[in-house]
Design a protein around this motif. Structure first.
Motif, PDB file in Angstrom:
ATOM      1  N   MET A   1      65.207  35.573  52.007  1.00 56.67           N
ATOM      2  CA  MET A   1      64.548  35.112  50.790  1.00 56.67           C
ATOM      3  C   MET A   1      64.006  33.690  50.970  1.00 56.67           C
ATOM      4  SD  MET A   1      67.368  36.744  48.216  1.00 56.67           S
ATOM      5  CE  MET A   1      66.892  35.849  46.774  1.00 56.67           C
ATOM      6  N   ILE A   2      64.778  32.845  51.619  1.00 57.24           N
ATOM      7  CA  ILE A   2      64.338  31.470  51.877  1.00 57.24           C
ATOM      8  C   ILE A   2      63.123  31.477  52.801  1.00 57.24           C
ATOM      9  CG2 ILE A   2      64.991  29.320  53.069  1.00 57.24           C
ATOM     10  CD1 ILE A   2      67.837  29.748  51.877  1.00 57.24           C
TER      11      ILE A   2
ATOM     12  N   ASN B   1      60.895  33.850  53.206  1.00 56.40           N
ATOM     13  CA  ASN B   1      59.724  34.345  52.480  1.00 56.40           C
ATOM     14  C   ASN B   1      59.182  33.316  51.493  1.00 56.40           C
ATOM     15  OD1 ASN B   1      59.774  36.776  53.843  1.00 56.40           O
ATOM     16  ND2 ASN B   1      61.042  37.786  52.290  1.00 56.40           N
ATOM     17  N   ALA B   2      60.077  32.571  50.846  1.00 59.80           N
ATOM     18  CA  ALA B   2      59.628  31.527  49.916  1.00 59.80           C
ATOM     19  C   ALA B   2      58.913  30.410  50.670  1.00 59.80           C
ATOM     20  CB  ALA B   2      60.818  30.972  49.137  1.00 59.80           C
TER      21      ALA B   2
ATOM     22  N   ASP C   1      56.325  28.653  47.971  1.00 59.20           N
ATOM     23  CA  ASP C   1      56.819  28.690  46.594  1.00 59.20           C
ATOM     24  C   ASP C   1      58.017  27.741  46.500  1.00 59.20           C
ATOM     25  OD1 ASP C   1      57.847  29.246  44.089  1.00 59.20           O
ATOM     26  OD2 ASP C   1      57.579  31.416  44.274  1.00 59.20           O
ATOM     27  N   THR C   2      57.739  26.507  46.139  1.00 59.27           N
ATOM     28  CA  THR C   2      58.786  25.480  46.138  1.00 59.27           C
ATOM     29  C   THR C   2      59.872  25.736  45.093  1.00 59.27           C
ATOM     30  OG1 THR C   2      57.437  24.092  44.692  1.00 59.27           O
ATOM     31  CG2 THR C   2      57.283  23.684  47.074  1.00 59.27           C
ATOM     32  N   ASN C   3      59.509  26.324  43.961  1.00 59.44           N
ATOM     33  CA  ASN C   3      60.511  26.607  42.931  1.00 59.44           C
ATOM     34  C   ASN C   3      61.527  27.631  43.423  1.00 59.44           C
ATOM     35  OD1 ASN C   3      59.317  24.846  41.128  1.00 59.44           O
ATOM     36  ND2 ASN C   3      58.039  26.431  40.202  1.00 59.44           N
ATOM     37  N   ARG C   4      61.027  28.724  43.991  1.00 63.83           N
ATOM     38  CA  ARG C   4      61.937  29.744  44.516  1.00 63.83           C
ATOM     39  C   ARG C   4      62.747  29.200  45.690  1.00 63.83           C
ATOM     40  NH1 ARG C   4      62.040  34.525  42.422  1.00 63.83           N
ATOM     41  NH2 ARG C   4      60.360  35.126  41.051  1.00 63.83           N
ATOM     42  N   LEU C   5      62.102  28.459  46.549  1.00 61.82           N
ATOM     43  CA  LEU C   5      62.789  27.892  47.705  1.00 61.82           C
ATOM     44  C   LEU C   5      63.971  27.033  47.247  1.00 61.82           C
ATOM     45  CD1 LEU C   5      62.929  27.491  50.771  1.00 61.82           C
ATOM     46  CD2 LEU C   5      61.351  25.578  50.507  1.00 61.82           C
TER      47      LEU C   5
ATOM     48  N   TYR D   1      66.744  29.329  45.786  1.00 62.57           N
ATOM     49  CA  TYR D   1      67.439  30.075  46.839  1.00 62.57           C
ATOM     50  C   TYR D   1      68.357  29.167  47.644  1.00 62.57           C
ATOM     51  CZ  TYR D   1      63.914  33.726  45.941  1.00 62.57           C
ATOM     52  OH  TYR D   1      63.117  34.678  45.360  1.00 62.57           O
TER      53      TYR D   1
ATOM     54  N   ILE E   1      64.687  32.139  37.748  1.00 62.32           N
ATOM     55  CA  ILE E   1      64.790  32.770  39.075  1.00 62.32           C
ATOM     56  C   ILE E   1      66.196  33.318  39.287  1.00 62.32           C
ATOM     57  CG2 ILE E   1      64.778  32.299  41.564  1.00 62.32           C
ATOM     58  CD1 ILE E   1      62.438  30.288  40.924  1.00 62.32           C
TER      59      ILE E   1
END
Length: 158
Positions: free
Chosen positions: A21-22, A24-25, A30-34, A37, A97
């Motif tokens: 997941m990290i 892919n982010a 995608d800094t928010n998802r990163l 995660y 998230i």
């Protein structure tokens, strides 16, 4: 005394693959998802390396995610009362998230059905078997709230 039988059904829930997941982010920038995660991974590592660490399984992961969501909700309320819009947006993004990964809790009817399955196999429970029955329901339904399970089980105790 009746013997405890393991749940016949295995949970279909899977643990998060945080490394993937990290990655892919990062690829998607995608800094928010990163950030979310990485925070989940840090909390997981904290649990794994705790002094008296309990086994890390799907139920532990769900509990961890619920706790993180609760903490973020509290942070949101604090930021809101302080008028910190910059923090409010950041906290809300991370909270949304994390909530994506928290499975829906089963209804009281589903919990009662699971209790009835145990009763069918093992007979009516008494007070000494309450813990065994609660653990059975938790194994069958790892997303169920412990208080809700206990309240429903109490209805079936002789």
């Amino acid at each position: 005394m009746n013997t405890y039988s393991k749940p016949s059904q295995n949970s279909t829930l899977k643990m998060l693959d945080l490394d993937e997941m990290i990655k892919n982010a990062m690829k998607a920038r995608d800094t928010n998802r990163l950030k979310a995660y990485k925070n989940i991974k840090a909390k997981k590592q904290e649990l794994l390396t705790a002094k008296n660490a309990k086994p890390y399984d799907v139920a532990a992961e769900i509990t961890m995610l619920k706790k993180m969501a609760s903490e973020l909700s509290n942070d949101y309320e604090t930021a809101l009362s302080a008028g910190r819009q910059d923090l409010i947006d950041e906290i809300l993004d991370e909270l949304n998230i994390i909530r994506e990964f928290i499975p829906k809790e089963p209804s009281a009817e589903v919990i009662e059905k699971t209790v009835n399955e145990w009763i069918t196999k093992n007979g009516n429970p008494d007070k000494r078997q309450m813990g065994v029955l609660i653990n059975y329901v938790k194994e069958c339904l790892p997303t169920a709230d412990g208080k809700t399970i206990a309240n429903i089980v109490k209805k079936f105790i002789d």
